[in-house]
Design an enzyme around this catalytic site. Structure first.
Site, short mmCIF file in Angstrom:
data_model
loop_
_atom_site.label_atom_id
_atom_site.label_comp_id
_atom_site.label_asym_id
_atom_site.label_seq_id
_atom_site.Cartn_x
_atom_site.Cartn_y
_atom_site.Cartn_z
N CYS A 61 55.18 -27.76 42.93
CA CYS A 61 56.04 -28.94 42.76
C CYS A 61 56.57 -29.11 41.33
CB CYS A 61 55.28 -30.19 43.21
SG CYS A 61 53.62 -30.33 42.53
N HIS B 107 56.66 -36.81 39.59
CA HIS B 107 56.21 -36.20 38.34
C HIS B 107 57.30 -36.35 37.27
CE1 HIS B 107 53.06 -34.59 40.69
NE2 HIS B 107 53.35 -33.31 40.70
N1 LIG Z 1 51.00 -33.30 47.15
C1 LIG Z 1 52.03 -32.71 46.55
O1 LIG Z 1 52.77 -33.33 45.77
C2 LIG Z 1 52.33 -31.26 46.82
C3 LIG Z 1 53.51 -30.73 46.31
C4 LIG Z 1 53.81 -29.38 46.54
C5 LIG Z 1 52.94 -28.61 47.28
N2 LIG Z 1 51.81 -29.16 47.76
C6 LIG Z 1 50.93 -28.31 48.55
O2 LIG Z 1 51.06 -28.71 49.91
C7 LIG Z 1 49.81 -28.54 50.59
C8 LIG Z 1 49.39 -29.88 51.20
O3 LIG Z 1 49.19 -30.79 50.14
P1 LIG Z 1 48.97 -32.35 50.39
O4 LIG Z 1 49.07 -32.95 49.03
O5 LIG Z 1 49.85 -32.86 51.47
O6 LIG Z 1 47.46 -32.39 50.86
P2 LIG Z 1 46.67 -33.53 51.70
O7 LIG Z 1 47.34 -34.84 51.58
O8 LIG Z 1 45.26 -33.41 51.29
O9 LIG Z 1 46.83 -33.02 53.20
C9 LIG Z 1 46.25 -31.81 53.63
C10 LIG Z 1 46.65 -31.57 55.09
O10 LIG Z 1 46.15 -30.30 55.48
C11 LIG Z 1 45.41 -30.45 56.67
N3 LIG Z 1 44.35 -29.46 56.74
C12 LIG Z 1 43.37 -29.23 55.83
N4 LIG Z 1 42.55 -28.25 56.26
C13 LIG Z 1 43.03 -27.85 57.46
C14 LIG Z 1 42.63 -26.88 58.42
N5 LIG Z 1 41.56 -26.10 58.22
N6 LIG Z 1 43.37 -26.76 59.55
C15 LIG Z 1 44.44 -27.54 59.77
N7 LIG Z 1 44.89 -28.48 58.89
C16 LIG Z 1 44.18 -28.63 57.76
C17 LIG Z 1 44.84 -31.85 56.59
O11 LIG Z 1 44.45 -32.26 57.87
P3 LIG Z 1 43.27 -33.35 58.08
O12 LIG Z 1 43.87 -34.68 57.74
O13 LIG Z 1 42.92 -33.22 59.51
O14 LIG Z 1 42.16 -32.98 57.14
C18 LIG Z 1 46.07 -32.59 56.05
O15 LIG Z 1 46.98 -32.83 57.09
C19 LIG Z 1 48.85 -27.99 49.52
O16 LIG Z 1 48.83 -26.58 49.57
C20 LIG Z 1 49.45 -28.45 48.21
O17 LIG Z 1 49.12 -27.64 47.12
C21 LIG Z 1 51.48 -30.47 47.56
#
Ligand SMILES: NC(=O)c1ccc[n+]([C@@H]2O[C@H](COP(=O)([O-])OP(=O)(O)OC[C@H]3O[C@@H](n4cnc5c(N)ncnc54)[C@H](OP(=O)(O)O)[C@@H]3O)[C@@H](O)[C@H]2O)c1
Length: 356
Positions: A149, A262
């Site tokens: 990001c 950010h």
């Molecule tokens: N947050 C940001 O600003 C951002 C920006 C760019 C990229 N990213 C990337 O995007 C990805 C998601 O980030 P996030 O911030 O959205 O994280 P998050 O809010 O913690 O959400 C994680 C998601 O992944 C699911 N998940 C986790 N383990 C799983 C599994 N074994 N099987 C299926 N689903 C699973 C979770 O499901 P449950 O609810 O069921 O646990 C939840 O829906 C990460 O790789 C992160 O680095 C994030």
């Protein structure tokens, strides 16, 4: 195995379809990026019966709002890909590594938001406004990676300047919001706000330090040279996206007690001297950028303005006072890391694939 998603192939001569006619899975639908993907798919007019919400078994059976409807969350397992043309992954690198190959083998186009495939030279790492041309030869089904990001926000700001004057070096200091660490970190900040208002001790469990009323080192792992992983991602991914391995890049990444969007200060050393006015005009005319640079009214980029917006705000444009030839440029940017830094970029990649 189903036929690959129509319109995602460049060598079959078929006409591209709108994304509304595809069956789209959001893997990680209960997370903050997944939530934003659902919001954008709804904004794009994709019918609820085309959208499949998938998460871990912890979330099986939950319902998530989608437009006027509610969608039931399914568990990530082999069978989910049978119904999908596209799988948008927002579930972390381990899940992507485990499941993306399976999705592709079942005919899905995968677009992944994690770091799992960003350093794979065979997988395009794409910001459509900058290097969308990498998708022109995309063989469907296959995987496309969406960048980190902070990298995306920085690249939106500097890629037009690189084309104008060539970047010799880039130094970035980020001020990263709490939602960048996921849904649990966001909940922790909200809890800290309640604790503060109630005069209670402020606690933290998800992030390594309290976010409220604080600034602290990014929580990712630190290498032997002292750089955290976010700093390493910015360096590696920026060079890859600009296709310029020779650029010297360093970053300092911190979290700030801001819920969403950010901000970052960027210092560039350029091959060719520039004038501030010329850079301002260039950025003003670039897709996905809004110049916010009013010195008189002191209106500059701020996360609270960038939050919820598609455009990256850029301002505080200045020439380095000790580089009389105009080769030193300073700027400040703010962008919504859940939209352009993740969900929006992912869906723009999908739309770009339709037109490839
Ligand atoms: N947050 C940001 O600003 C951002 C920006 C760019 C990229 N990213 C990337 O995007 C990805 C998601 O980030 P996030 O911030 O959205 O994280 P998050 O809010 O913690 O959400 C994680 C998601 O992944 C699911 N998940 C986790 N383990 C799983 C599994 N074994 N099987 C299926 N689903 C699973 C979770 O499901 P449950 O609810 O069921 O646990 C939840 O829906 C990460 O790789 C992160 O680095 C994030």
């Amino acid at each position: 195995m189903r036929e690959p998603a129509e319109g995602t192939s460049t060598d079959d001569g078929r006409k591209p379809e709108a994304i509304g006619s595809m069956n789209i899975g959001v893997i990680g639908a209960t997370g903050v990026v997944g939530h934003e993907m659902l919001t954008i798919l709804d904004e794009r007019g994709v019918d609820s019966d085309r959208v499949h919400c998938i998460a871990s078994s912890r979330s099986a059976g939950l319902t998530l709002p989608y437009g006027k409807d509610h969608l039931t969350v399914g568990t990530l397992e082999d069978t989910v890909f049978e119904d999908l043309d596209v799988a948008l992954f927002a579930a972390g690198p381990d899940t992507a590594r485990t499941w993306a190959g399976q999705a592709v083998s079942m005919g899905c186009v995968v677009i992944d938001n994690s770091s799992a495939f960003r350093d794979d030279p065979d997988i395009p790492l794409v910001i459509p406004e900058i290097n969308g041309n990498l998708l022109d030869g995309f063989k469907s089904p296959g995987i496309v990676a969406s960048p980190n990001c902070s990298t995306t926000i920085a690249m939106m700001a500097v890629a037009p300047i690189h084309r104008l004057a060539g970047i010799r070096s880039m130094s970035v200091t980020t001020y990263q919001s709490v939602s960048g660490a996921g849904a649990e970190a966001m909940e922790e900040l909200e809890q800290q706000i309640r604790q503060h208002a109630a005069g209670e001790p402020i606690t933290n469990r998800v992030l390594p330090s309290r976010a409220l009323l604080n600034v602290f080192n990014h929580e990712s792992s630190i290498d032997a040279d002292g750089f955290n992983e976010e700093e390493r991602k910015i360096r590696f991914e920026s060079r890859r996206i600009l296709d310029a391995p020779e650029i010297a890049i360093s970053a300092t990444c911190v979290r700030v007690g801001v819920p969403r969007a950010h901000a970052m200060a960027i210092e560039l050393v350029l091959e060719k001297g520039v004038k501030v006015e010329e850079v301002r005009e260039l950025l003003d005319g670039s897709d996905g950028i809004r110049v916010v640079d009013d010195r008189e009214l002191k209106r500059f980029p701020e996360p609270r303005h960038a939050a919820g917006q598609d455009d990256i705000e850029i301002g505080r444009l200045r020439l380095h006072p000790d580089r009389a030839d105009g080769t030193g440029l300073l700027l400040f940017a703010a962008g919504d890391q859940l939209r352009k830094g993740a969900a929006l970029n992912t869906i723009q990649i999908l739309e770009r694939l339709q037109n490839a």
